[in-house]
Design a protein around this motif. Structure first.
Motif, mmCIF file in Angstrom:
data_model
loop_
_atom_site.group_PDB
_atom_site.id
_atom_site.type_symbol
_atom_site.label_atom_id
_atom_site.label_comp_id
_atom_site.label_asym_id
_atom_site.label_seq_id
_atom_site.Cartn_x
_atom_site.Cartn_y
_atom_site.Cartn_z
ATOM 1 N N ARG A 134 81.761 42.978 54.712
ATOM 2 C CA ARG A 134 81.679 42.999 53.980
ATOM 3 C C ARG A 134 82.824 43.825 52.894
ATOM 4 O O ARG A 134 82.809 43.116 51.611
ATOM 5 N N MET A 189 85.870 41.508 49.415
ATOM 6 C CA MET A 189 86.336 42.152 48.286
ATOM 7 C C MET A 189 88.116 41.563 47.782
ATOM 8 O O MET A 189 88.666 41.330 46.456
ATOM 9 N N TRP A 234 86.366 53.369 44.977
ATOM 10 C CA TRP A 234 85.557 52.680 45.419
ATOM 11 C C TRP A 234 84.341 53.822 45.721
ATOM 12 O O TRP A 234 83.849 54.497 46.989
ATOM 13 N N ASP A 282 80.338 52.944 46.644
ATOM 14 C CA ASP A 282 79.288 52.762 47.541
ATOM 15 C C ASP A 282 78.162 52.998 47.279
ATOM 16 O O ASP A 282 77.481 54.538 47.768
ATOM 17 N N VAL A 299 85.908 49.632 42.140
ATOM 18 C CA VAL A 299 84.563 48.441 42.857
ATOM 19 C C VAL A 299 83.065 49.485 42.917
ATOM 20 O O VAL A 299 83.412 50.822 42.997
ATOM 21 N N SER A 346 80.118 48.958 45.323
ATOM 22 C CA SER A 346 78.906 47.929 45.714
ATOM 23 C C SER A 346 78.065 48.449 45.892
ATOM 24 O O SER A 346 77.594 49.013 45.716
ATOM 25 N N PHE A 393 74.846 47.059 49.001
ATOM 26 C CA PHE A 393 74.441 46.619 49.381
ATOM 27 C C PHE A 393 72.965 46.793 49.760
ATOM 28 O O PHE A 393 72.860 47.694 50.826
ATOM 29 N N LEU A 412 80.356 45.005 43.517
ATOM 30 C CA LEU A 412 79.882 44.006 44.913
ATOM 31 C C LEU A 412 77.879 43.857 45.023
ATOM 32 O O LEU A 412 77.695 45.570 45.508
ATOM 33 N N ARG A 465 75.680 37.522 49.005
ATOM 34 C CA ARG A 465 76.163 37.952 48.589
ATOM 35 C C ARG A 465 77.085 37.566 46.957
ATOM 36 O O ARG A 465 77.567 36.509 46.970
ATOM 37 N N VAL A 475 79.940 38.223 43.545
ATOM 38 C CA VAL A 475 81.260 39.790 43.432
ATOM 39 C C VAL A 475 81.285 38.733 41.459
ATOM 40 O O VAL A 475 81.435 37.585 41.850
#
Length: 351
Positions: free
Chosen positions: A110, A114, A124, A126, A186, A188, A190, A217, A345, A347
């Protein structure tokens, strides 16, 4: 494994919660699609809680116009608390931590997705980080990146204590986003959006949090996977009742564009987790066998029920092994060609 004393201590509380039935855990049924507002709905799936075996029946409807699939009627706040309790935390914390902690290769993949778009992000976030295992593994791929985590459970605080994230934010992402505006290279998500009561609000929060030129992401279950139809209720990503929304990739691309993102990559095979057949066999065996003890059961199972359960699960070992081999060696290399990839996924760059 939970101790009998821990289960017995929780049983009275669950008994009280269930005394008035489970209907109170649901909102009124929707008559329109939450994604496009169309009134052309049809039922796609009816199922039960196949993982915890808590009581209740759950329905997934699909919009005939935009193909969005969603839980209908949806759990209300009380219902979400009841069905999440002892799943990721409490009785389930040790099991979930072991499950997520052992998936380092997947987490690195994952993070690698990027690199072609930003090989050196400074920071980043998450979102839905849980215990922060992704951030810990991603740091090996991007050693110069500072990883922060956000979650509505206390798992994110554990992630900070264990050094897996630098900063831990606990709460709802849309509520916290104004204080994080434009801060991250970034963001993310998930397997997070499917848990949200309002995915569109989460996407707007992400747009607010990502700096201009930064990236979002996203990885979510793919409701257009052929496995979703072929395996029916035994398809693990349905994960009822925790998963509330299933977004077709075209819908997500369109919504991200409308919000001010440019989609720069779309991946299917790379996001596929090769466990579908193994999980389907396990769910079917576990559903057929007498349940193991849990505090939401009226009483602990006796010796005969425990013996029957053990015998059935042992008898199912050949099927479990076969499912594992097919998942990993036969289906995985062809997952995208066969259109059975269970996730996708995306981006997207903030304009």
């Amino acid at each position: 494994m939970s101790k009998p004393s821990e289960i017995e201590a929780l049983r009275p509380g669950y008994r009280k919660d269930l005394a008035d039935g489970v209907d109170r855990f649901f909102e009124p049924r929707r008559t329109t699609c939450p994604w496009c507002r169309s009134g052309r709905l049809t039922t796609r799936l009816r199922t039960t809680d196949l993982l915890q075996h808590k009581p209740g029946r759950f329905v997934l409807d699909q919009c005939q116009d935009c193909r969005h699939t969603f839980q209908n009627p949806r759990l209300n706040e009380t219902g979400l608390e009841f069905y999440y309790r002892d799943f990721y935390d409490g009785l389930g914390e040790q099991k979930m931590s072991g499950t997520f902690g052992g998936r380092t290769t997947m987490y690195r993949g994952r993070a690698q997705s990027m690199v072609p778009h930003d090989p050196t992000p400074k920071n980043w976030l998450d979102v839905g980080t849980g215990h922060g295992h992704f951030c810990e593994a991603a740091r090996e791929v991007l050693p110069g990146t500072a990883f922060d985590g956000l979650d509505f459970t206390d798992g994110v605080q554990l992630a900070a204590r264990e050094g897996r994230v630098e900063h831990a934010y606990r709460g709802a992402f849309p509520d916290l986003a104004p204080d994080l505006a434009g801060r991250y290279d970034v963001v993310s998500m998930f397997h997070y959006l499917e848990h949200s009561t309002d995915p569109d609000r989460e996407l707007r929060a992400a747009h607010e949090t990502v700096r201009p030129g930064g990236h979002l992401l996203i990885e979510v279950p793919d409701p257009e996977s052929r496995y979703a139809r072929l395996l029916g209720r035994w398809w693990l990503p349905w994960l009822q009742p925790q998963h509330l929304h299933f977004i077709p990739v075209a819908n997500l691309r369109e919504r991200l564009t409308a919000l001010g993102f440019t989609v720069v990559a779309e991946q299917h095979a790379e996001a596929h987790d090769p466990v579908d057949l193994l999980a389907a066999v396990w769910l079917a065996l576990d559903h057929t066998a007498p349940p193991e003890d849990a505090p939401w059961l009226p009483a602990a199972p006796g010796a005969l029920r425990r013996t029957l359960r053990a015998a059935l699960l042992i008898a199912g070992i050949p099927a479990l092994v076969t499912g594992t081999l097919l998942d990993r060696f036969a289906v995985r290399p062809l997952s995208h060609r066969l259109r059975v990839a269970n996730a996708y996924r995306i981006v997207a760059r903030r304009d």
